[in-house]
Design a protein around this motif. Sequence first.
Motif, PDB file in Angstrom:
ATOM      1  N   TRP A  52      -8.786  12.705  10.723  1.00 37.50           N
ATOM      2  CA  TRP A  52      -8.037  13.874  10.261  1.00 37.50           C
ATOM      3  C   TRP A  52      -7.360  13.539   8.943  1.00 37.50           C
ATOM      4  O   TRP A  52      -6.804  12.441   8.795  1.00 37.50           O
ATOM      5  CB  TRP A  52      -6.986  14.277  11.298  1.00 37.50           C
ATOM      6  CG  TRP A  52      -6.220  15.517  10.955  1.00 37.50           C
ATOM      7  CD1 TRP A  52      -6.687  16.794  10.964  1.00 37.50           C
ATOM      8  CD2 TRP A  52      -4.845  15.586  10.557  1.00 37.50           C
ATOM      9  NE1 TRP A  52      -5.684  17.667  10.597  1.00 37.50           N
ATOM     10  CE2 TRP A  52      -4.546  16.956  10.347  1.00 37.50           C
ATOM     11  CE3 TRP A  52      -3.833  14.644  10.359  1.00 37.50           C
ATOM     12  CZ2 TRP A  52      -3.290  17.399   9.945  1.00 37.50           C
ATOM     13  CZ3 TRP A  52      -2.573  15.088   9.963  1.00 37.50           C
ATOM     14  CH2 TRP A  52      -2.312  16.448   9.770  1.00 37.50           C
ATOM     15  N   SER A  53      -7.431  14.442   8.007  1.00 32.66           N
ATOM     16  CA  SER A  53      -6.833  14.210   6.690  1.00 32.66           C
ATOM     17  C   SER A  53      -6.329  15.540   6.145  1.00 32.66           C
ATOM     18  O   SER A  53      -6.464  16.580   6.789  1.00 32.66           O
ATOM     19  CB  SER A  53      -7.871  13.612   5.738  1.00 32.66           C
ATOM     20  OG  SER A  53      -9.031  14.414   5.757  1.00 32.66           O
ATOM     21  N   ARG A  54      -5.757  15.510   4.948  1.00 31.37           N
ATOM     22  CA  ARG A  54      -5.227  16.744   4.351  1.00 31.37           C
ATOM     23  C   ARG A  54      -6.387  17.588   3.817  1.00 31.37           C
ATOM     24  O   ARG A  54      -6.502  18.758   4.094  1.00 31.37           O
ATOM     25  CB  ARG A  54      -4.258  16.372   3.223  1.00 31.37           C
ATOM     26  CG  ARG A  54      -3.157  17.382   2.985  1.00 31.37           C
ATOM     27  CD  ARG A  54      -2.132  16.767   2.049  1.00 31.37           C
ATOM     28  NE  ARG A  54      -2.765  16.349   0.822  1.00 31.37           N
ATOM     29  CZ  ARG A  54      -2.785  17.063  -0.293  1.00 31.37           C
ATOM     30  NH1 ARG A  54      -2.196  18.237  -0.343  1.00 31.37           N
ATOM     31  NH2 ARG A  54      -3.388  16.597  -1.367  1.00 31.37           N
ATOM     32  N   ILE A  82      -5.306  -6.227   1.779  1.00 26.61           N
ATOM     33  CA  ILE A  82      -4.600  -5.252   2.620  1.00 26.61           C
ATOM     34  C   ILE A  82      -5.598  -4.555   3.547  1.00 26.61           C
ATOM     35  O   ILE A  82      -5.343  -4.364   4.740  1.00 26.61           O
ATOM     36  CB  ILE A  82      -3.876  -4.200   1.746  1.00 26.61           C
ATOM     37  CG1 ILE A  82      -2.741  -4.852   0.961  1.00 26.61           C
ATOM     38  CG2 ILE A  82      -3.354  -3.044   2.603  1.00 26.61           C
ATOM     39  CD1 ILE A  82      -1.961  -3.889   0.052  1.00 26.61           C
ATOM     40  N   HIS A 107     -13.166  15.596   4.363  1.00 20.66           N
ATOM     41  CA  HIS A 107     -13.904  14.359   4.049  1.00 20.66           C
ATOM     42  C   HIS A 107     -15.171  14.339   4.892  1.00 20.66           C
ATOM     43  O   HIS A 107     -15.223  14.979   5.948  1.00 20.66           O
ATOM     44  CB  HIS A 107     -13.087  13.126   4.434  1.00 20.66           C
ATOM     45  CG  HIS A 107     -11.944  12.830   3.512  1.00 20.66           C
ATOM     46  ND1 HIS A 107     -12.011  11.856   2.549  1.00 20.66           N
ATOM     47  CD2 HIS A 107     -10.713  13.383   3.404  1.00 20.66           C
ATOM     48  CE1 HIS A 107     -10.854  11.820   1.884  1.00 20.66           C
ATOM     49  NE2 HIS A 107     -10.054  12.739   2.385  1.00 20.66           N
ATOM     50  N   ASP A 122       6.499   4.930  -0.002  1.00 22.11           N
ATOM     51  CA  ASP A 122       7.601   5.715   0.570  1.00 22.11           C
ATOM     52  C   ASP A 122       8.954   5.039   0.372  1.00 22.11           C
ATOM     53  O   ASP A 122       9.991   5.681   0.494  1.00 22.11           O
ATOM     54  CB  ASP A 122       7.347   5.943   2.068  1.00 22.11           C
ATOM     55  CG  ASP A 122       7.041   4.642   2.791  1.00 22.11           C
ATOM     56  OD1 ASP A 122       5.912   4.139   2.625  1.00 22.11           O
ATOM     57  OD2 ASP A 122       7.928   4.109   3.486  1.00 22.11           O
ATOM     58  N   MET A 133      -5.720  -4.710   7.748  1.00 19.06           N
ATOM     59  CA  MET A 133      -5.594  -3.507   8.589  1.00 19.06           C
ATOM     60  C   MET A 133      -6.828  -3.321   9.466  1.00 19.06           C
ATOM     61  O   MET A 133      -6.713  -2.880  10.615  1.00 19.06           O
ATOM     62  CB  MET A 133      -5.345  -2.275   7.720  1.00 19.06           C
ATOM     63  CG  MET A 133      -5.011  -1.047   8.521  1.00 19.06           C
ATOM     64  SD  MET A 133      -3.590  -1.246   9.634  1.00 19.06           S
ATOM     65  CE  MET A 133      -2.218  -1.000   8.504  1.00 19.06           C
ATOM     66  N   VAL A 178       3.277  -6.361  10.782  1.00 18.72           N
ATOM     67  CA  VAL A 178       2.404  -7.427  10.269  1.00 18.72           C
ATOM     68  C   VAL A 178       0.941  -6.994  10.252  1.00 18.72           C
ATOM     69  O   VAL A 178       0.056  -7.843  10.070  1.00 18.72           O
ATOM     70  CB  VAL A 178       2.527  -8.704  11.142  1.00 18.72           C
ATOM     71  CG1 VAL A 178       3.888  -9.345  10.981  1.00 18.72           C
ATOM     72  CG2 VAL A 178       2.267  -8.383  12.629  1.00 18.72           C
ATOM     73  N   ALA A 179       0.686  -5.690  10.459  1.00 22.21           N
ATOM     74  CA  ALA A 179      -0.711  -5.258  10.563  1.00 22.21           C
ATOM     75  C   ALA A 179      -1.495  -5.774   9.373  1.00 22.21           C
ATOM     76  O   ALA A 179      -2.612  -6.275   9.500  1.00 22.21           O
ATOM     77  CB  ALA A 179      -0.787  -3.742  10.648  1.00 22.21           C
ATOM     78  N   ALA A 230       0.831  -1.212   0.000  1.00 20.68           N
ATOM     79  CA  ALA A 230       0.000   0.000   0.000  1.00 20.68           C
ATOM     80  C   ALA A 230       0.862   1.257   0.000  1.00 20.68           C
ATOM     81  O   ALA A 230       0.475   2.285  -0.539  1.00 20.68           O
ATOM     82  CB  ALA A 230      -0.908  -0.002   1.229  1.00 20.68           C
ATOM     83  N   LEU A 253      -2.620   6.276  10.479  1.00 18.59           N
ATOM     84  CA  LEU A 253      -2.690   5.540   9.204  1.00 18.59           C
ATOM     85  C   LEU A 253      -2.394   6.494   8.047  1.00 18.59           C
ATOM     86  O   LEU A 253      -3.083   6.485   7.027  1.00 18.59           O
ATOM     87  CB  LEU A 253      -4.074   4.882   9.041  1.00 18.59           C
ATOM     88  CG  LEU A 253      -4.309   3.645   9.888  1.00 18.59           C
ATOM     89  CD1 LEU A 253      -5.730   3.124   9.745  1.00 18.59           C
ATOM     90  CD2 LEU A 253      -3.322   2.525   9.523  1.00 18.59           C
TER      91      LEU A 253
END
Length: 308
Positions: free
Chosen positions: A161-163, A91, A166, A70, A95, A272-273, A67, A193
């Motif tokens: 919280w996000s950029r 995935i 939403h 980076d 999570m 391992v999430a 996912a 997350l």
Amino acid sequence: MTLLYTSDAVRGRVWRAIFAQEAADIGFIEPPEPYDPAAIRYLAAWSPPAELIASLPNLKILFSIGAGVDQFDMAGLPPHVDVVRMIEPGIVAGMVEYATMAVLALHRDLIPYRAAQADQRWAPIKLVPAEQRRVGVMGLGQLGKAVLGALRLFGFALSGWSRSPHAVEGVTCHSGAAELDAFLAECDILLCLLPLTPDTRGILCRDLLVRLPQGAMLINAARGGHLVAQDLLDLLDEGHLSAAMLDVTDPEPLPPGHPFWSHPRILLTPHVASMTRADSAARALIANIRRHQAGEPMDGLVARGRGY
Ligand code: NDP
Ligand code: OXD
């Protein structure tokens, strides 16, 4: 049209079989089998070396096996190469399970009970009803939203919280730096997350964590680079934070002797999430190649300048 796959060999066997059955027109190559570098249009990898990228003159898309993106050296990638992160149901399911387990573990005092058991102390702690426990999720993307959907079933008081703004059913949503204080003030349990980007590296630092309510608890299931380790240790020791559950560390693996290993109020898991599931990931990647071939937008196309 050929995909070069350079990741886990067990997953590779599953992908090869699925490509052969469901996308035989797309060649599937897994080194060490020989290939013509000029034939490679797609590369599926976790952390491809710069020399490999440089050897593929017709590469169009770099697909992340996971996912996150980076781990890629974005600046070193040719500008015309699209980067696509993995969006697949396995995935998300992993999570959702992990985050639910971690929130419940902290909510239901697993860390003090672990210490009490070690001391052979029978020491019940008064239950906090879920609706009185405020849980906040940083990152309202594929994973954050799915996790909040699962946590809602327990009745927690939820924030996110996000950029960008939403709207999520049953969740008080905040966005941007201007609303960060309001968000943090309503998190008894904070779950990170976020993707790791230049903007989010080190975000879980003293300056941010002190704005959580006294006794708050932290879960980091995103990337170790989000967290300033010494700041967490100091705030646990000062009592401002009461517990932490960490799936990710910097570096990984966590070196022997690191203070996280033996801290009585830190629970660790070894990244391992969630794990990319071989079969659903192969199908998600084929669907994305089909979208690309049809000139449609791909799922998970990364804005390279933004880092996610
Ligand atoms: P998405 O890209 O779908 O979502 C990212 C979210 O973070 C978006 O809501 C985005 O805001 C928000 N965000 C990004 N930058 C900022 C910022 N500077 N300030 C505030 N909010 C920001 O990612 P996923 O949900 O798919 O995955 C998140 C991360 O989880 C991955 O990047 C990976 O690092 C980690 N992960 C960890 C795993 C593990 O096993 N531990 C497994 C899988 C993933 P907006 O919506 O406004 O764009
Ligand atoms: C991922 C991860 O990004 O495993 O998929 O962390």
